[in-house]
Write a protein that holds these residues in place. Structure first.
Motif, PDB file in Angstrom:
ATOM      1  N   ASP A   1       0.920  -1.130   0.053  1.00 22.61           N
ATOM      2  CA  ASP A   1      -0.066  -0.039  -0.049  1.00 22.61           C
ATOM      3  C   ASP A   1       0.902   1.408  -0.010  1.00 22.61           C
ATOM      4  OD1 ASP A   1      -2.284  -1.565  -0.025  1.00 22.61           O
ATOM      5  OD2 ASP A   1      -2.432  -1.603   2.207  1.00 22.61           O
ATOM      6  N   ARG A   2       2.208   0.872   0.624  1.00 22.53           N
ATOM      7  CA  ARG A   2       2.971   2.450   0.511  1.00 22.53           C
ATOM      8  C   ARG A   2       4.024   2.536  -0.459  1.00 22.53           C
ATOM      9  NH1 ARG A   2       3.333   0.647   6.081  1.00 22.53           N
ATOM     10  NH2 ARG A   2       5.519   0.282   5.848  1.00 22.53           N
ATOM     11  N   LEU A   3       4.104   1.541  -1.294  1.00 23.12           N
ATOM     12  CA  LEU A   3       5.032   1.198  -2.057  1.00 23.12           C
ATOM     13  C   LEU A   3       5.030   2.260  -3.376  1.00 23.12           C
ATOM     14  CD1 LEU A   3       7.560  -0.826  -2.813  1.00 23.12           C
ATOM     15  CD2 LEU A   3       5.859  -1.724  -4.713  1.00 23.12           C
ATOM     16  N   PRO A   4       6.033   3.272  -3.390  1.00 19.84           N
ATOM     17  CA  PRO A   4       5.831   4.636  -4.323  1.00 19.84           C
ATOM     18  C   PRO A   4       6.459   4.060  -5.817  1.00 19.84           C
ATOM     19  CG  PRO A   4       7.999   4.525  -3.300  1.00 19.84           C
ATOM     20  CD  PRO A   4       7.263   3.131  -2.624  1.00 19.84           C
ATOM     21  N   PRO A   5       5.559   4.753  -6.811  1.00 19.56           N
ATOM     22  CA  PRO A   5       5.857   4.558  -8.140  1.00 19.56           C
ATOM     23  C   PRO A   5       7.146   4.926  -8.643  1.00 19.56           C
ATOM     24  CG  PRO A   5       4.080   6.027  -7.874  1.00 19.56           C
ATOM     25  CD  PRO A   5       4.365   5.630  -6.652  1.00 19.56           C
ATOM     26  N   VAL A   6       8.087   4.335  -9.335  1.00 18.78           N
ATOM     27  CA  VAL A   6       9.250   4.881  -9.664  1.00 18.78           C
ATOM     28  C   VAL A   6       9.268   5.209 -11.063  1.00 18.78           C
ATOM     29  CG1 VAL A   6      10.520   3.619  -8.081  1.00 18.78           C
ATOM     30  CG2 VAL A   6      10.058   2.643 -10.494  1.00 18.78           C
ATOM     31  N   MET A   7       8.269   5.115 -11.852  1.00 18.88           N
ATOM     32  CA  MET A   7       7.981   5.555 -13.313  1.00 18.88           C
ATOM     33  C   MET A   7       6.528   5.644 -13.473  1.00 18.88           C
ATOM     34  SD  MET A   7       9.591   2.524 -15.416  1.00 18.88           S
ATOM     35  CE  MET A   7      11.060   2.458 -14.470  1.00 18.88           C
ATOM     36  N   GLY A   8       6.212   6.102 -14.693  1.00 25.03           N
ATOM     37  CA  GLY A   8       4.705   6.247 -15.251  1.00 25.03           C
ATOM     38  C   GLY A   8       4.872   5.231 -16.479  1.00 25.03           C
ATOM     39  N   ARG A   9       3.505   5.164 -16.772  1.00 30.72           N
ATOM     40  CA  ARG A   9       3.222   4.224 -17.921  1.00 30.72           C
ATOM     41  C   ARG A   9       3.821   4.712 -18.999  1.00 30.72           C
ATOM     42  NH1 ARG A   9      -3.222   3.364 -17.336  1.00 30.72           N
ATOM     43  NH2 ARG A   9      -2.861   5.359 -16.122  1.00 30.72           N
ATOM     44  N   ASP A  10       4.073   6.149 -19.579  1.00 30.71           N
ATOM     45  CA  ASP A  10       4.763   6.501 -20.614  1.00 30.71           C
ATOM     46  C   ASP A  10       6.155   6.169 -20.344  1.00 30.71           C
ATOM     47  OD1 ASP A  10       2.487   7.257 -21.380  1.00 30.71           O
ATOM     48  OD2 ASP A  10       2.817   9.598 -20.875  1.00 30.71           O
ATOM     49  N   ASP A  11       6.852   6.191 -19.353  1.00 32.55           N
ATOM     50  CA  ASP A  11       8.148   5.807 -19.220  1.00 32.55           C
ATOM     51  C   ASP A  11       8.440   4.403 -19.765  1.00 32.55           C
ATOM     52  OD1 ASP A  11       8.860   8.420 -18.391  1.00 32.55           O
ATOM     53  OD2 ASP A  11       8.139   7.815 -16.324  1.00 32.55           O
ATOM     54  N   LEU A  12       7.543   3.648 -19.066  1.00 25.47           N
ATOM     55  CA  LEU A  12       7.660   2.100 -19.477  1.00 25.47           C
ATOM     56  C   LEU A  12       7.470   1.816 -20.977  1.00 25.47           C
ATOM     57  CD1 LEU A  12       7.803  -0.400 -17.937  1.00 25.47           C
ATOM     58  CD2 LEU A  12       5.178  -0.674 -17.997  1.00 25.47           C
ATOM     59  N   ALA A  13       6.612   2.585 -21.505  1.00 21.69           N
ATOM     60  CA  ALA A  13       6.604   2.573 -23.085  1.00 21.69           C
ATOM     61  C   ALA A  13       7.762   2.806 -23.962  1.00 21.69           C
ATOM     62  CB  ALA A  13       5.215   3.230 -23.507  1.00 21.69           C
ATOM     63  N   ARG A  14       8.460   4.189 -23.193  1.00 23.19           N
ATOM     64  CA  ARG A  14       9.619   4.340 -23.989  1.00 23.19           C
ATOM     65  C   ARG A  14      10.804   3.432 -23.858  1.00 23.19           C
ATOM     66  NH1 ARG A  14       7.916   9.660 -22.321  1.00 23.19           N
ATOM     67  NH2 ARG A  14       8.898   9.352 -20.383  1.00 23.19           N
ATOM     68  N   MET A  15      10.857   2.670 -22.433  1.00 22.54           N
ATOM     69  CA  MET A  15      11.908   1.721 -22.569  1.00 22.54           C
ATOM     70  C   MET A  15      11.613   0.558 -23.346  1.00 22.54           C
ATOM     71  SD  MET A  15      12.046   1.747 -18.120  1.00 22.54           S
ATOM     72  CE  MET A  15      12.967   0.385 -18.021  1.00 22.54           C
ATOM     73  N   ILE A  16      10.233   0.105 -23.432  1.00 14.67           N
ATOM     74  CA  ILE A  16       9.879  -0.913 -24.392  1.00 14.67           C
ATOM     75  C   ILE A  16      10.339  -0.616 -25.508  1.00 14.67           C
ATOM     76  CG2 ILE A  16       8.119  -2.408 -25.617  1.00 14.67           C
ATOM     77  CD1 ILE A  16       6.665  -1.916 -22.831  1.00 14.67           C
ATOM     78  N   ASP A  17      10.270   0.449 -26.111  1.00 17.56           N
ATOM     79  CA  ASP A  17      10.539   0.969 -27.531  1.00 17.56           C
ATOM     80  C   ASP A  17      11.962   0.902 -27.880  1.00 17.56           C
ATOM     81  OD1 ASP A  17       8.103   1.000 -28.407  1.00 17.56           O
ATOM     82  OD2 ASP A  17       7.632   3.195 -27.965  1.00 17.56           O
ATOM     83  N   PHE A  18      12.669   1.481 -26.464  1.00 20.26           N
ATOM     84  CA  PHE A  18      14.177   1.621 -26.671  1.00 20.26           C
ATOM     85  C   PHE A  18      14.810   0.289 -26.866  1.00 20.26           C
ATOM     86  CE2 PHE A  18      18.339   1.639 -24.522  1.00 20.26           C
ATOM     87  CZ  PHE A  18      18.906   2.471 -25.221  1.00 20.26           C
ATOM     88  N   ALA A  19      14.318  -0.781 -26.070  1.00 22.07           N
ATOM     89  CA  ALA A  19      14.899  -2.027 -26.143  1.00 22.07           C
ATOM     90  C   ALA A  19      14.810  -2.740 -27.361  1.00 22.07           C
ATOM     91  CB  ALA A  19      14.259  -2.834 -24.714  1.00 22.07           C
ATOM     92  N   GLN A  20      13.741  -2.443 -28.154  1.00 25.99           N
ATOM     93  CA  GLN A  20      13.518  -3.128 -29.297  1.00 25.99           C
ATOM     94  C   GLN A  20      14.291  -2.740 -30.698  1.00 25.99           C
ATOM     95  OE1 GLN A  20      12.379  -6.317 -29.083  1.00 25.99           O
ATOM     96  NE2 GLN A  20      11.854  -5.852 -27.049  1.00 25.99           N
TER      97      GLN A  20
END
Length: 309
Positions: A188-207
Motif C-alpha cells: 500500500d505504501r510502495l511508491p511508483p518509480v516511473m509512469g506508463r509513458d516511461d515504461l512504453a519508452r523503455m519498451i520501444d528503446f529495447a526493441q
C-alpha cells in the motif's frame, strides 16, 4: 531505470532478485508470464508490486470452474435511454491482469484469453476493443493440487513469453520477512518509480537495440534444434524465436549495452522455451523435462564467436 524498478519491487518480494528481473524482462518485452508454484510464495504479490512500481492499473481474475468468458472480457448491455448497446469492459482491460489459478477455469473460459494475449484486443459482438499499453497477463497455477483443474492447451502455453517458478525464500530472506512490516502494508505504501509513458519508452528503446546477423542465426538454430530432438513430441514454434529475441534485447538494455551477446540468449532460453515443449512419454518416464532438453540444445548448438558478433 530497470535497476530502480527491480529494487522497488524487491522491497516487497524479498530474496528473489533473479525472478524479479525475469518478470520485468517479460514486462518490457510486452510478453505474458506464467508463474507455476505452490501457494504462499508471492506470485500475486509480485504482480501487485510491479503494477504499483509503474503507476499501472492492475486487476485480479480468480479463475473458478463456473467463471464465464464474459466475466473476463466484458459484455454489451442495452441502454434504454440511448436505445443502443454499450460495452462494459471486463477486468482484462488493465495494464497488468493477474489470472489467478488459471488452470481452474474451464477450457472455454481459458480460451477467452487467446485473442487478447496475442492481438492485445478483445472482440465482443463483432467489435474489437483494444486493451491499454503496456499490457501483460500474469497467470498463476498450483502444480501440486490438480483436482478440478484443466491443463493449459499448447496454444495457450505458447502465448506465454516465460514460465518461472518463484521458489521458497532462503533463510535470511524469510527471517527478514518475519521481522519486517506486513507485506500488505508495504504494498500500500510502495511508491511508483516511473509512469506508463516511461515504461512504453523503455519498451520501444529495447526493441531498437542492434542485433548482429550471427545472433539472428543463433536464435533460429537454438529454437529449430528442439524440433528434431528425439525426446520431444513437439518442439518450439517460430513464436518462440520472436519471444527469445525480444527478451534478449531487454536483457541487453538492462545490462547497459546497446547490442546483444550470446549470453543474453542463453540466460533466457530455459524460461522462454521450456514450457512450449512436449516431452515424449518415454523421456518423461526417465525424468526428463523441457528444461533438460533446452540445456542439451544450448550445449550442442555452436555459439557465435565474439569477432562475428
Amino acid at each position: 531505470m530497470f535497476a530502480a524498478l527491480a529494487q522497488n519491487v524487491e522491497r516487497v518480494v524479498r530474496g528473489k532478485r533473479e525472478k524479479v528481473e525475469l518478470a520485468l524482462v517479460c514486462l518490457l518485452s510486452e510478453g505474458h508470464l506464467l508463474v507455476e508454484d505452490v501457494p504462499g510464495v508471492g506470485k500475486t504479490t509480485l504482480a501487485r508490486a510491479m503494477s504499483a512500481s509503474v503507476e499501472a492499473e492492475w486487476a485480479r481474475i480468480q479463475f473458478t470452474p463456473d467463471l464465464l468468458p464474459s466475466d473476463i472480457t466484458g459484455v454489451s448491455i442495452f441502454n434504454q435511454g440511448t436505445g443502443a448497446f454499450e460495452f462494459h469492459p471486463g477486468p482484462i482491460f488493465a495494464n497488468l491482469a493477474v489470472a489467478d489459478e488459471i488452470n481452474r477455469g474451464s477450457p472455454k473460459t481459458q480460451s477467452a484469453l487467446l485473442e487478447v494475449m496475442e492481438e492485445r484486443r478483445v472482440t465482443v459482438d463483432g467489435t474489437p476493443h483494444p486493451v491499454p499499453r503496456p499490457f501483460m497477463v500474469i497467470a498463476t497455477q498450483n502444480p501440486v493440487d490438480m483436482d478440478g483443474t484443466y491443463p493449459l492447451p499448447e496454444a495457450q502455453l505458447d502465448r506465454f513469453l516465460m514460465r518461472i517458478s518463484m521458489g521458497y525464500p532462503d533463510h535470511q530472506a524469510e527471517v527478514a520477512l518475519l521481522a519486517g512490516a506486513p507485506t500488505g502494508a508495504l504494498l500500500d505504501r510502495l511508491p511508483p518509480v516511473m509512469g506508463r509513458d516511461d515504461l512504453a519508452r523503455m519498451i520501444d528503446f529495447a526493441q531498437r537495440l542492434h542485433v548482429a546477423a550471427p545472433l539472428y542465426d543463433y536464435v533460429v538454430r537454438v529454437v529449430a534444434a528442439t524440433r528434431d530432438h528425439p525426446d520431444l513430441r513437439l518442439g518450439a514454434s517460430p513464436r518462440a524465436s520472436v519471444a527469445l529475441l525480444r527478451a534478449a534485447r531487454v536483457r541487453a538494455a538492462a545490462a547497459g549495452r546497446s547490442y546483444l551477446v550470446p549470453e543474453d540468449v542463453k540466460a533466457l532460453a530455459v524460461p522462454v522455451i521450456a514450457h512450449r515443449l512436449i516431452v515424449t512419454p518415454e523421456a518423461e518416464l526417465r525424468g526428463r523435462g523441457g528444461a533438460d532438453v533446452v540445456g542439451e540444445v544450448l550445449a550442442s548448438v555452436p555459439t557465435p564467436q565474439a569477432a562475428g558478433v
